[in-house]
Write a protein that holds these residues in place. Structure first.
Motif, PDB file in Angstrom:
ATOM      1  N   GLU A  28       0.828  -1.199   0.000  1.00 21.16           N
ATOM      2  CA  GLU A  28       0.000   0.000   0.000  1.00 21.16           C
ATOM      3  C   GLU A  28       0.866   1.253   0.000  1.00 21.16           C
ATOM      4  N   LYS A  29       1.735   1.384   0.992  1.00 29.36           N
ATOM      5  CA  LYS A  29       2.713   2.464   1.036  1.00 29.36           C
ATOM      6  C   LYS A  29       4.011   1.901   1.604  1.00 29.36           C
ATOM      7  N   VAL A  30       5.123   2.577   1.327  1.00 28.94           N
ATOM      8  CA  VAL A  30       6.438   2.061   1.706  1.00 28.94           C
ATOM      9  C   VAL A  30       7.190   3.103   2.525  1.00 28.94           C
ATOM     10  N   GLY A  31       7.885   2.639   3.562  1.00 32.14           N
ATOM     11  CA  GLY A  31       8.742   3.506   4.358  1.00 32.14           C
ATOM     12  C   GLY A  31      10.188   3.073   4.277  1.00 32.14           C
ATOM     13  N   LEU A  32      11.094   4.019   4.313  1.00 32.61           N
ATOM     14  CA  LEU A  32      12.533   3.751   4.294  1.00 32.61           C
ATOM     15  C   LEU A  32      13.190   4.471   5.459  1.00 32.61           C
ATOM     16  N   LEU A  33      14.020   3.750   6.205  1.00 36.59           N
ATOM     17  CA  LEU A  33      14.806   4.326   7.289  1.00 36.59           C
ATOM     18  C   LEU A  33      16.286   4.210   6.942  1.00 36.59           C
ATOM     19  N   VAL A  34      17.014   5.304   7.049  1.00 31.54           N
ATOM     20  CA  VAL A  34      18.460   5.268   6.818  1.00 31.54           C
ATOM     21  C   VAL A  34      19.161   5.774   8.081  1.00 31.54           C
ATOM     22  N   PRO A  35      20.306   5.204   8.442  1.00 29.44           N
ATOM     23  CA  PRO A  35      20.966   5.562   9.705  1.00 29.44           C
ATOM     24  C   PRO A  35      21.558   6.964   9.709  1.00 29.44           C
ATOM     25  N   GLU A  36      21.945   7.450   8.549  1.00 30.30           N
ATOM     26  CA  GLU A  36      22.553   8.784   8.497  1.00 30.30           C
ATOM     27  C   GLU A  36      21.864   9.639   7.437  1.00 30.30           C
ATOM     28  N   THR A  37      22.337   9.583   6.211  1.00 34.13           N
ATOM     29  CA  THR A  37      21.791  10.451   5.179  1.00 34.13           C
ATOM     30  C   THR A  37      21.726   9.727   3.845  1.00 34.13           C
ATOM     31  N   ILE A  38      20.864  10.200   2.969  1.00 32.56           N
ATOM     32  CA  ILE A  38      20.809   9.656   1.609  1.00 32.56           C
ATOM     33  C   ILE A  38      21.805  10.358   0.695  1.00 32.56           C
ATOM     34  N   ASN A  39      22.551  11.306   1.237  1.00 33.21           N
ATOM     35  CA  ASN A  39      23.442  12.131   0.415  1.00 33.21           C
ATOM     36  C   ASN A  39      24.914  11.792   0.583  1.00 33.21           C
ATOM     37  N   ASP A  40      25.217  10.562   1.057  1.00 29.90           N
ATOM     38  CA  ASP A  40      26.622  10.209   1.278  1.00 29.90           C
ATOM     39  C   ASP A  40      27.334   9.744   0.018  1.00 29.90           C
ATOM     40  N   GLN A  41      26.592   9.588  -1.076  1.00 25.55           N
ATOM     41  CA  GLN A  41      27.131   9.156  -2.370  1.00 25.55           C
ATOM     42  C   GLN A  41      27.601   7.707  -2.370  1.00 25.55           C
ATOM     43  N   VAL A  42      27.308   6.963  -1.295  1.00 25.49           N
ATOM     44  CA  VAL A  42      27.666   5.543  -1.280  1.00 25.49           C
ATOM     45  C   VAL A  42      26.464   4.750  -0.785  1.00 25.49           C
ATOM     46  N   TRP A  43      26.488   4.267   0.435  1.00 27.28           N
ATOM     47  CA  TRP A  43      25.461   3.347   0.909  1.00 27.28           C
ATOM     48  C   TRP A  43      24.080   3.999   1.008  1.00 27.28           C
TER      49      TRP A  43
END
Length: 316
Positions: A28-43
């Motif tokens: 139905e809807k999706v959630g994403l959790l990241v430990p730091e940032t989506i802007n690290d250019q890697v993980w």
């Protein structure tokens, strides 16, 4: 309104469907959790790109939160996602498996997906990269290209299978190779990683494998200044310099997002720990530097194809 560490609603597309716990069988809807940032250019960036890949083929709203680095923060985010009608949540790292194991029983209509962890409840799944082989082939390249007979591995943690694989691959290529291994103890401790690098270079290492997504970029830049070589990590890092980056051990996290979403939607995503490798199209070596001779590249390609077909590495 975009806020760092805030909830950002995107209109994304996602295939859903769960093998075991969900009654609806459709996302139905999706959630994403990241430990730091989506802007690290890697993980972190790879996780975000996974959502963008999903966007290109599916159709639901997706929420994500940055800075989710504690049980308390995760529980608060999951409560918010639940209120928003989310029934599929990705935790972008191995730490989320433990977080999800603790709270998944409270949310039987949500399926929780983590990476490289240990999922233990019926509505949790961990997507695990079988990283030994990618390390093995990367180690072969490093050993083949070393002129000093010494290569160095700067890793985050001892449990990383790519580290053992790299060592074994380097020794398979040249049984007299000296392989230095040091563990930073964190994915992002750039200062310590650079200190280790300086020590390795002083000892004569001329090919470095920075197996930590938070410190590999500054290591590549310093090695480039020295005119030496690296094997890239997680992403294809040839853009940092083809004369420096011999190849990369690549985990296609974005492709695994899309693959797992399709499995979810088709009712094929199982609970527990699932493993993925070269054969699944989510692990590969990156672009080769022109410094690596074509005959060796052909030889390595043969080894990789054999591994895909038989599951056997050249030392087996």
């Amino acid at each position: 309104m975009l806020k760092r560490f805030g909830l950002i609603l995107l209109s994304l597309l996602l295939l859903g469907g769960c093998g075991q716990p969900l009654a609806t069988g459709k996302v139905e809807k999706v959630g994403l959790l990241v430990p730091e940032t989506i802007n690290d250019q890697v993980w972190g960036t790879k996780g975000y790109r996974g959502l963008l890949k999903i966007q290109s083929s599916l159709g639901v709203d997706v929420f994500f939160k940055e800075g989710m680095d504690s049980q308390e923060a995760v529980e608060a985010a999951v409560r918010e996602f639940n209120r928003q009608g989310v029934n599929l949540i990705y935790g972008h790292g191995n730490e989320y498996a433990a977080y999800f194991n603790k709270i998944s029983g409270k949310y039987p209509d949500i399926h929780f997906i983590s990476f490289n962890g240990d999922a233990r409840t019926k509505n949790t799944t961990s997507l695990n990269f079988k990283a030994y082989a990618m390390g093995f082939f990367g180690g072969m390249v490093a050993s083949h290209m070393s002129e000093t007979g010494r290569v160095g591995i700067i890793a985050a943690f001892e449990w990383q299978p790519e580290v053992e694989g790299f060592y074994d691959g380097a020794m398979f290529e040249n049984k007299d190779m000296k392989v230095d291994i040091r563990y930073v103890g964190h994915w992002d401790d750039q200062e310590k990683a650079l200190d280790v690098l300086d020590d390795f270079l002083a000892k004569g290492a001329d090919v470095i494998y920075p197996a930590g997504d938070g410190f590999n970029v500054p290591i590549i830049e310093r090695v480039k200044d020295k005119g030496l070589y690296v094997i890239g990590y997680i992403s294809d890092q040839s853009d940092f310099g083809e004369s420096t980056v011999l190849t990369s051990t690549v985990q296609h996290v974005d492709d695994l997002y899309e693959l797992s979403a399709k499995k979810f939607n088709n009712g094929d995503l199982k609970s527990g720990n699932l493993s993925f490798d070269f054969q699944d199209g989510v692990i590969s070596l990156g672009k080769f530097s022109p410094q690596v001779d074509s005959d060796y590249r052909k030889k390595l390609s043969t080894y990789i194809n054999t591994y895909k077909e038989t599951g056997k590495l050249p030392n087996q």
